[in-house]
Every structure is written in structure tokens, then in C-alpha cells.
Design an enzyme around this catalytic site. Structure first.
Site, PDB file in Angstrom:
ATOM      1  N   HIS A  16     -18.458  78.982  63.683  1.00  0.00           N
ATOM      2  CA  HIS A  16     -19.127  79.991  62.851  1.00  0.00           C
ATOM      3  C   HIS A  16     -19.401  79.459  61.453  1.00  0.00           C
ATOM      4  CE1 HIS A  16     -18.503  82.939  65.939  1.00  0.00           C
ATOM      5  NE2 HIS A  16     -18.926  83.913  65.184  1.00  0.00           N
TER       6      HIS A  16
ATOM      7  N   HIS B 203      -9.776  81.791  61.782  1.00  0.00           N
ATOM      8  CA  HIS B 203      -9.575  80.360  61.553  1.00  0.00           C
ATOM      9  C   HIS B 203      -8.555  80.046  60.479  1.00  0.00           C
ATOM     10  CE1 HIS B 203     -12.627  78.961  64.286  1.00  0.00           C
ATOM     11  NE2 HIS B 203     -13.504  79.775  63.766  1.00  0.00           N
TER      12      HIS B 203
HETATM   13  C1  LIG Z   1     -44.317  67.574  65.123  1.00  0.00           C
HETATM   14  C2  LIG Z   1     -43.546  68.861  65.443  1.00  0.00           C
HETATM   15  C3  LIG Z   1     -42.272  68.724  66.276  1.00  0.00           C
HETATM   16  C4  LIG Z   1     -41.713  70.066  66.644  1.00  0.00           C
HETATM   17  C5  LIG Z   1     -40.397  70.114  67.350  1.00  0.00           C
HETATM   18  C6  LIG Z   1     -39.937  71.458  67.646  1.00  0.00           C
HETATM   19  C7  LIG Z   1     -38.487  71.657  67.887  1.00  0.00           C
HETATM   20  C8  LIG Z   1     -37.776  70.660  68.768  1.00  0.00           C
HETATM   21  C9  LIG Z   1     -36.305  70.912  68.883  1.00  0.00           C
HETATM   22  C10 LIG Z   1     -35.966  71.777  70.050  1.00  0.00           C
HETATM   23  C11 LIG Z   1     -36.162  73.293  69.723  1.00  0.00           C
HETATM   24  C12 LIG Z   1     -35.227  74.156  70.573  1.00  0.00           C
HETATM   25  C13 LIG Z   1     -35.467  75.666  70.251  1.00  0.00           C
HETATM   26  C14 LIG Z   1     -34.104  76.299  69.928  1.00  0.00           C
HETATM   27  C15 LIG Z   1     -34.252  77.807  70.043  1.00  0.00           C
HETATM   28  C16 LIG Z   1     -32.849  78.393  70.224  1.00  0.00           C
HETATM   29  O1  LIG Z   1     -32.151  78.382  69.287  1.00  0.00           O
HETATM   30  S1  LIG Z   1     -32.424  78.984  71.726  1.00  0.00           S
HETATM   31  C17 LIG Z   1     -30.677  78.879  71.739  1.00  0.00           C
HETATM   32  C18 LIG Z   1     -30.059  79.935  70.844  1.00  0.00           C
HETATM   33  N1  LIG Z   1     -28.618  79.801  70.870  1.00  0.00           N
HETATM   34  C19 LIG Z   1     -27.888  80.146  69.814  1.00  0.00           C
HETATM   35  O2  LIG Z   1     -28.404  80.577  68.804  1.00  0.00           O
HETATM   36  C20 LIG Z   1     -26.403  79.961  69.985  1.00  0.00           C
HETATM   37  C21 LIG Z   1     -25.743  79.943  68.629  1.00  0.00           C
HETATM   38  N2  LIG Z   1     -24.299  80.018  68.806  1.00  0.00           N
HETATM   39  C22 LIG Z   1     -23.513  78.950  68.665  1.00  0.00           C
HETATM   40  O3  LIG Z   1     -23.948  77.865  68.404  1.00  0.00           O
HETATM   41  C23 LIG Z   1     -22.040  79.180  68.884  1.00  0.00           C
HETATM   42  O4  LIG Z   1     -21.828  80.380  69.597  1.00  0.00           O
HETATM   43  C24 LIG Z   1     -21.327  79.327  67.542  1.00  0.00           C
HETATM   44  C25 LIG Z   1     -22.012  80.323  66.636  1.00  0.00           C
HETATM   45  C26 LIG Z   1     -21.290  77.974  66.891  1.00  0.00           C
HETATM   46  C27 LIG Z   1     -19.948  79.927  67.694  1.00  0.00           C
HETATM   47  O5  LIG Z   1     -19.073  79.056  68.339  1.00  0.00           O
HETATM   48  P1  LIG Z   1     -17.553  79.610  68.456  1.00  0.00           P
HETATM   49  O6  LIG Z   1     -16.749  78.603  69.136  1.00  0.00           O
HETATM   50  O7  LIG Z   1     -17.539  80.981  68.981  1.00  0.00           O
HETATM   51  O8  LIG Z   1     -17.206  79.748  66.939  1.00  0.00           O
HETATM   52  P2  LIG Z   1     -15.767  79.708  66.254  1.00  0.00           P
HETATM   53  O9  LIG Z   1     -16.053  79.749  64.808  1.00  0.00           O
HETATM   54  O10 LIG Z   1     -14.961  78.576  66.750  1.00  0.00           O
HETATM   55  O11 LIG Z   1     -15.081  81.114  66.656  1.00  0.00           O
HETATM   56  C28 LIG Z   1     -13.791  81.196  67.195  1.00  0.00           C
HETATM   57  C29 LIG Z   1     -13.587  82.661  67.541  1.00  0.00           C
HETATM   58  O12 LIG Z   1     -13.569  83.457  66.354  1.00  0.00           O
HETATM   59  C30 LIG Z   1     -14.583  84.453  66.412  1.00  0.00           C
HETATM   60  N3  LIG Z   1     -15.190  84.610  65.082  1.00  0.00           N
HETATM   61  C31 LIG Z   1     -15.316  83.672  64.127  1.00  0.00           C
HETATM   62  N4  LIG Z   1     -15.908  84.202  63.053  1.00  0.00           N
HETATM   63  C32 LIG Z   1     -16.172  85.503  63.342  1.00  0.00           C
HETATM   64  C33 LIG Z   1     -16.778  86.591  62.638  1.00  0.00           C
HETATM   65  N5  LIG Z   1     -17.229  86.437  61.387  1.00  0.00           N
HETATM   66  N6  LIG Z   1     -16.888  87.787  63.261  1.00  0.00           N
HETATM   67  C34 LIG Z   1     -16.425  87.958  64.515  1.00  0.00           C
HETATM   68  N7  LIG Z   1     -15.839  86.981  65.248  1.00  0.00           N
HETATM   69  C35 LIG Z   1     -15.712  85.760  64.657  1.00  0.00           C
HETATM   70  C36 LIG Z   1     -15.618  83.937  67.394  1.00  0.00           C
HETATM   71  O13 LIG Z   1     -16.342  84.978  67.996  1.00  0.00           O
HETATM   72  C37 LIG Z   1     -14.758  83.179  68.383  1.00  0.00           C
HETATM   73  O14 LIG Z   1     -14.216  84.082  69.314  1.00  0.00           O
HETATM   74  P3  LIG Z   1     -14.721  84.002  70.840  1.00  0.00           P
HETATM   75  O15 LIG Z   1     -16.091  84.599  70.807  1.00  0.00           O
HETATM   76  O16 LIG Z   1     -14.777  82.525  71.192  1.00  0.00           O
HETATM   77  O17 LIG Z   1     -13.718  84.762  71.607  1.00  0.00           O
END
Ligand SMILES: CCCCCCCCCCCCCCCC(=O)SCCNC(=O)CCNC(=O)[C@H](O)C(C)(C)COP(=O)(O)OP(=O)(O)OC[C@H]1O[C@@H](n2cnc3c(N)ncnc32)[C@H](O)[C@@H]1OP(=O)(O)O
Length: 275
Positions: A185, A236
């Protein structure tokens, strides 16, 4: 001739003599980091936020993690926004890009691609487990089975022993423990915010909060800041927050604070954020 200020809601295309912010002057390549006061301001927001959140959790009279909606992992802002944080960042960035001159868009997307590839490398995939999981594993972390059914445990043990990512461990019903779990996060919220600020600030400095495209970016920056504060308060250890922040500033330092300012080849390849 001074270029006209874009009107509030029209996406006028300014002509080519749009002044670059002084820090991007093309004739001063230098090997050092070139931090403007604005850079220092935006870069310091995030560690200061984490320090404030951590201090609150240590010194607050009430046990912080009991009665707040934001202390729950399942709160809607975490589940619907942060857990899809790069998707939302992508969304508001593409809206922001839509108002740029057509000649600026390809290099804006290229800068976005670099930021996306860093997010993918740290949290999703890095020639196998992502960097945050590799860090966890090399510091002694494993996927601990918490299931007591001997038959099921035996079956999952095989699975668990093959489990090298936190996501797979969760699916296998195991507990990801024993290593240094840098905060995903803190990483995502800081990395995404520094990227969006770097792309938006040159436009804000030229024409203010002109247009709903800027409002969208600023709204997401506000949510990211708040969720980072909540992570600082409720989640954390301070080590996990520090390492999450260190990994988060890498791409901003290399590309925006150093490369685009000090390296003419990098600047000509990736262009300078702006209209
Ligand atoms: C010439 C032109 C060229 C052009 C070239 C174009 C581009 C070429 C490149 C390709 C382009 C692709 C296009 C991409 C388009 C997309 O982005 S599609 C994919 C979208 N996917 C996302 O946005 C996923 C984002 N999420 C993540 O990355 C991960 O879930 C995260 C945010 C890093 C979180 O990881 P995590 O292990 O849960 O985080 P962590 O801090 O370790 O949390 C530990 C625990 O504490 C909790 N926690 C921590 N903080 C908080 C808080 N504030 N409140 C509540 N809970 C919390 C967490 O929920 C977690 O609990 P669990 O849920 O695991 O039970």
C-alpha cells in the site's frame, strides 16, 4: 508571442512555444539530482504522512485499531480503490493525457509505461514473484499452512511448499509470514502519487486547476494521501512502511528528479511533462 492560457473547460491545443518550467531548461545537463522546491514539497508529503500516522498510532489515547471504519481492511475505499489503485491511476492519467497536444501524448504514455512497469515489477511480476515477494522470501518468509486437517494439510503442503507469492499463499489458505513484508500500500500510493504530481504540476503551474481533468487527478491524489495516512496509522511495522516508501520513490527519482532534468537523451526520449 505568449501562448494563450487554455480556457477552463476547453481542451485547447497550445502552440509549440509553451515555456518549459525552469528546472527543465534544455541546456544544463548535470550528473546531479536537480530538485526544485516543488519537488521537495511533493516528495516530502508522503514520508511526513507516514510519520504522522505512525505517531498517532503510538501516542493516541484510544486504541486506534478498534473502532475506526478505516482500520478495517474491507472498507470500501481499500477494496474498491486501493486494491485497484493502478487502474484508477491509469484512468485519471489517461483523462489528463486527453487534453495534451497530440505531439505530447506518445511520450506521456511512454512515461506512464515506465511507471506501470515499475508497479508491475514491485507488486505483480518480476520474472517470477514480484520484487515485494522476493524481498519477503529472501528475508526468510514462507507460506505457513494454518490448516489442521492432516489429509488437506498434506495436499496443501505440497502446494504451500511451491508457493512463492503472497497472492498464491492466500489462495492456498496459508499464512504469509516470517519475512520482511514491505508495504504494498505504501509503495502503490506513494509511487502513483509522485507519478501523477510530476505529470500534473507543469500544467497547474501554467494554467492553474484548469479543467475537470486536473480536478480528477487532484481528487485521486487526495484519496491516495488519506489512504496512506490510514496505512500509517493502522497497518504495518515502521520498517515495512519505510521500505515501501524507498521502493516507491525509485522511479520518480531516476526519471523525473534526475533523468528528465540532467540527461538530454532521457529527456529527448521521454519528453518533459506539460501541455
Ligand atoms: C509510445 C506509447 C507507449 C504506450 C504504452 C502503454 C502502456 C504499456 C504498459 C502496460 C499498460 C498496462 C495497463 C495497466 C492497467 C491496470 O492497471 S489493470 C490492473 C489494475 N490492478 C491494480 O490496480 C492492482 C493494484 N493493487 C496492487 O498492486 C496491490 O493490491 C497492492 C495495492 C500493492 C496491495 O498489496 P497488499 O499486499 O495488499 O498491500 P500491503 O500494504 O502489504 O497490505 C497488507 C494488508 O494490510 C491491508 N492494508 C494496508 N493498508 C491499508 C489501508 N490503508 N486500509 C485498509 N487496509 C489496508 C491490506 O488490505 C492487506 O490486507 P489483505 O488485503 O492482504 O488482507
Amino acid at each position: 508571442m505568449a501562448s494563450p492560457k487554455p480556457s477552463t473547460y476547453e481542451t485547447e491545443k497550445l502552440d509549440d512555444d509553451v515555456p518549459q518550467p525552469p528546472s527543465l531548461s534544455p541546456t544544463s545537463p548535470s550528473p546531479s539530482l536537480v530538485l526544485s522546491p516543488t519537488d521537495i514539497l511533493i516528495a516530502s508529503i508522503y514520508p511526513l504522512t507516514l510519520i504522522a500516522g505512525s505517531a498517532f498510532s503510538v501516542f493516541s489515547p484510544s486504541p486506534a485499531s478498534t473502532n475506526s471504519y478505516f482500520s478495517q481492511k474491507r472498507n470500501i475505499f481499500n477494496v474498491f480503490f486501493v486494491k485497484y489503485g493502478w487502474l484508477w491511476t491509469t484512468f485519471v492519467f489517461l483523462i489528463h493525457t486527453s487534453r495534451l497536444r497530440s505531439s505530447s501524448r506518445p511520450r506521456a504514455l511512454l512515461r506512464y509505461a515506465v511507471a506501470t512497469l515499475w508497479w508491475i515489477s514491485v507488486t505483480q511480476w518480476f520474472f517470477g514473484p514480484p520484487i515485494m515477494d522476493r524481498t519477503f522470501l529472501v528475508t526468510g518468509g514462507t507460506c505457513q499452512l494454518i490448516n489442521t486437517d492432516p489429509m488437506l494439510a498434506k495436499k496443501e503442503m505440497g502446494t504451500a511448499q511451491m508457493v512463492f507469492t503472497s497472492a498464491a499463499c492466500k489462495v492456498a489458505g496459508g499464512k504469509w509470514s516470517g519475512g520482511h513484508d514491505l508495504s504494498g500500500h505504501v509503495f502503490l500510493l506513494t509511487h502513483a502519487s509522485l507519478f501523477l504530481w510530476s505529470e500534473l504540476l507543469p500544467i497547474l503551474s501554467l494554467s492553474g486547476v484548469a479543467g475537470w481533468e486536473s480536478v480528477g487527478v487532484l481528487a485521486l491524489l487526495g484519496l491516495w494521501w488519506w489512504m496512506l495516512l490510514m496505512t500509517g496509522v493502522y497497518f504495518h511495522t515502521w520498517r515495512e512502511k519505510i521500505t515501501g516508501w524507498i521502493v516507491a520513490i525509485v522511479q520518480w527519482v531516476v526519471l523525473y528528479a534526475w533523468g528528465l532534468r540532467s540527461h538530454p537523451t532521457i529527456r529527448s526520449t521521454f519528453g518533459a511533462p506539460g501541455i
